[in-house]
Each structure stands twice: as C-alpha cells, then as structure tokens.
Design an enzyme around this catalytic site. Sequence first.
Site, PDB file in Angstrom:
ATOM      1  N   PRO A   6       0.595  -1.224  -0.055  1.00 48.76           N
ATOM      2  CA  PRO A   6      -0.137   0.084  -0.112  1.00 48.76           C
ATOM      3  C   PRO A   6       0.858   1.284   0.027  1.00 48.76           C
ATOM      4  CG  PRO A   6      -0.083  -0.934   2.185  1.00 48.76           C
ATOM      5  CD  PRO A   6       0.383  -2.053   1.139  1.00 48.76           C
ATOM      6  N   ASN A   7       0.092   2.131  -0.722  1.00 49.00           N
ATOM      7  CA  ASN A   7       0.845   3.468  -0.935  1.00 49.00           C
ATOM      8  C   ASN A   7       2.061   3.965  -1.665  1.00 49.00           C
ATOM      9  OD1 ASN A   7      -1.109   4.550   1.046  1.00 49.00           O
ATOM     10  ND2 ASN A   7       0.194   3.708   2.662  1.00 49.00           N
ATOM     11  N   ARG A  14       4.784  10.975  -2.636  1.00 47.59           N
ATOM     12  CA  ARG A  14       4.626  10.769  -1.119  1.00 47.59           C
ATOM     13  C   ARG A  14       6.030  11.049  -0.299  1.00 47.59           C
ATOM     14  NH1 ARG A  14       4.794   4.452   1.013  1.00 47.59           N
ATOM     15  NH2 ARG A  14       4.367   4.886   3.230  1.00 47.59           N
ATOM     16  N   TYR A  19      11.115   9.177   1.375  1.00 48.04           N
ATOM     17  CA  TYR A  19      11.060   8.118   0.294  1.00 48.04           C
ATOM     18  C   TYR A  19      11.901   8.787  -1.039  1.00 48.04           C
ATOM     19  CZ  TYR A  19       8.149   5.663   3.519  1.00 48.04           C
ATOM     20  OH  TYR A  19       7.588   5.120   4.278  1.00 48.04           O
ATOM     21  N   ASN A  70       7.761  -5.741  -1.289  1.00 49.24           N
ATOM     22  CA  ASN A  70       7.929  -4.700  -0.406  1.00 49.24           C
ATOM     23  C   ASN A  70       6.511  -4.495   0.054  1.00 49.24           C
ATOM     24  OD1 ASN A  70       7.927  -2.344   1.339  1.00 49.24           O
ATOM     25  ND2 ASN A  70       8.849  -0.987  -0.427  1.00 49.24           N
ATOM     26  N   ALA A  73       3.436  -0.591   4.736  1.00 49.00           N
ATOM     27  CA  ALA A  73       2.949  -0.829   6.103  1.00 49.00           C
ATOM     28  C   ALA A  73       2.496  -2.184   6.574  1.00 49.00           C
ATOM     29  CB  ALA A  73       1.742   0.218   6.337  1.00 49.00           C
ATOM     30  N   HIS A  76       4.288  -4.666   9.057  1.00 47.42           N
ATOM     31  CA  HIS A  76       4.650  -4.363  10.387  1.00 47.42           C
ATOM     32  C   HIS A  76       3.039  -4.795  11.313  1.00 47.42           C
ATOM     33  CE1 HIS A  76       7.700  -2.043   9.200  1.00 47.42           C
ATOM     34  NE2 HIS A  76       6.953  -1.014   8.573  1.00 47.42           N
ATOM     35  N   GLU A  94      12.577 -10.084   0.964  1.00 48.12           N
ATOM     36  CA  GLU A  94      11.696  -8.612   1.465  1.00 48.12           C
ATOM     37  C   GLU A  94      12.528  -7.621   1.266  1.00 48.12           C
ATOM     38  OE1 GLU A  94       9.221  -8.753   5.027  1.00 48.12           O
ATOM     39  OE2 GLU A  94      10.190  -6.958   5.550  1.00 48.12           O
ATOM     40  N   HIS A  96      12.987  -3.054   1.367  1.00 47.42           N
ATOM     41  CA  HIS A  96      12.274  -1.799   1.686  1.00 47.42           C
ATOM     42  C   HIS A  96      13.157  -0.711   1.135  1.00 47.42           C
ATOM     43  CE1 HIS A  96       9.410  -3.425   4.496  1.00 47.42           C
ATOM     44  NE2 HIS A  96      10.224  -4.328   4.977  1.00 47.42           N
ATOM     45  N   ARG A 103      14.094   3.967  12.036  1.00 49.93           N
ATOM     46  CA  ARG A 103      12.889   5.088  11.817  1.00 49.93           C
ATOM     47  C   ARG A 103      11.852   4.549  13.298  1.00 49.93           C
ATOM     48  NH1 ARG A 103       9.876   4.655   6.171  1.00 49.93           N
ATOM     49  NH2 ARG A 103       8.492   6.132   7.365  1.00 49.93           N
TER      50      ARG A 103
HETATM   51  C1  DQA Z   1       8.600   0.971   3.601  1.00 46.88           C
HETATM   52  C2  DQA Z   1       8.698   1.075   5.165  1.00 46.88           C
HETATM   53  C3  DQA Z   1       7.278   0.848   5.552  1.00 46.88           C
HETATM   54  O1  DQA Z   1       7.426   1.319   7.022  1.00 46.88           O
HETATM   55  C4  DQA Z   1       6.277   2.010   5.058  1.00 46.88           C
HETATM   56  O2  DQA Z   1       5.106   1.591   5.884  1.00 46.88           O
HETATM   57  C5  DQA Z   1       6.166   1.841   3.806  1.00 46.88           C
HETATM   58  C6  DQA Z   1       7.334   1.735   2.935  1.00 46.88           C
HETATM   59  C7  DQA Z   1       9.999   1.132   2.582  1.00 46.88           C
HETATM   60  O3  DQA Z   1       9.902   0.687   1.489  1.00 46.88           O
HETATM   61  O4  DQA Z   1      10.514   1.843   3.134  1.00 46.88           O
HETATM   62  O5  DQA Z   1       4.974   2.167   3.042  1.00 46.88           O
HETATM   63  O6  DQA Z   1       8.190  -0.611   3.291  1.00 46.88           O
END
Ligand code: DQA
Length: 148
Positions: A6-7, A14, A19, A70, A73, A76, A94, A96, A103
């Site tokens: 997501p996102n 964003r 990022y 990836n 969110a 977690h 995985e 990120h 963080r």
């Molecule tokens: C993320 C890290 C996550 O904590 C966050 O919720 C994201 C992006 C990253 O790629 O750094 O949406 O997965």
Amino acid sequence: MVLHGPNLNLLGEREPQIYGGVTLDTINRELRNLADELQVELAIFQSNHEGALIDRIHQARGAEQGILINPAAYTHTSVALRDALAAVALPVVEVHLTNIYTRESFRHQSLTAPVAAGLICGFGADSYLWGLRALVRLLRSEEKAVKK
Ligand code: DQA
C-alpha cells in the site's frame, strides 16, 4: 513476481523527504531492465488492499518461481500476509526503500521477514534491484542443488 504494498503507487509525491523522488514506474522500469539482463521474466503487481495482495500470492502457486515483496505498512501489521507467504512456500526476498530499523519503533518489527529468505532495506530504489539479484541467485543455486 514483484509485489508492491500500500501507498507505494504514490512514490515520487509521497513524503519525498523520506522516500525520495523516485516513482513506482521508474522502479518497475529499472526492475524490468535488470530482469532482461538476468534473463528472467517478471510479473509486477501493486495493491493498496491486503486481500488483493494475498489473492495474488495464492495465484503464484505453480505459476511463479519466487517473490520479491515490499509489503510496505503491512510489513508491521499483517499476520495474514505473512501466512500467505508461508503457505505458498516460494522463496521470498523482502525489500524496503528505507532502513526500517532507524525509523519509528513501530516499524522495527517485520512480521513478514521471518518467512523470507532475506531482507534488504535502506538503499532506496536500489533495495529492489539488490533484492531481485538476491532472489535470482537463490533460485539458481536451488536449481543447481536439485540437479546434483
Ligand atoms: C516501506 C517502509 C514501511 O514502514 C512503510 O510503511 C512503507 C514503505 C519502505 O519501503 O521503506 O510504506 O516499506
């Protein structure tokens, strides 16, 4: 298969201070270029919905060889996503963009990493590229081991 959670569709606009300015399209283009170099095929999927990601993981059974994910969110929070990854029993890497361990404390736990072969984080878009290389190497070393 490459899965974006997501996102991540909003990358580029964003929270650029966290990022960076890279868009998901650019990441996907770089992944496709690397896939050509490594001579592998990619199926890429992004969703903002937990169930849609889980359905796509189920569809990978018998269709894909490994998963680069990836979970964003859901990393977690999602026991369901972790269980789906464990259920299909494909090699998982995985990734990120950010180093989740530097963080907020709620990002320090990954529910999905324990069912992955490994985790790469903190290198921006390069996390995905290192992740794809790691996954392909893993698959090729498994193939070799089977042939022996
Ligand atoms: C993320 C890290 C996550 O904590 C966050 O919720 C994201 C992006 C990253 O790629 O750094 O949406 O997965």
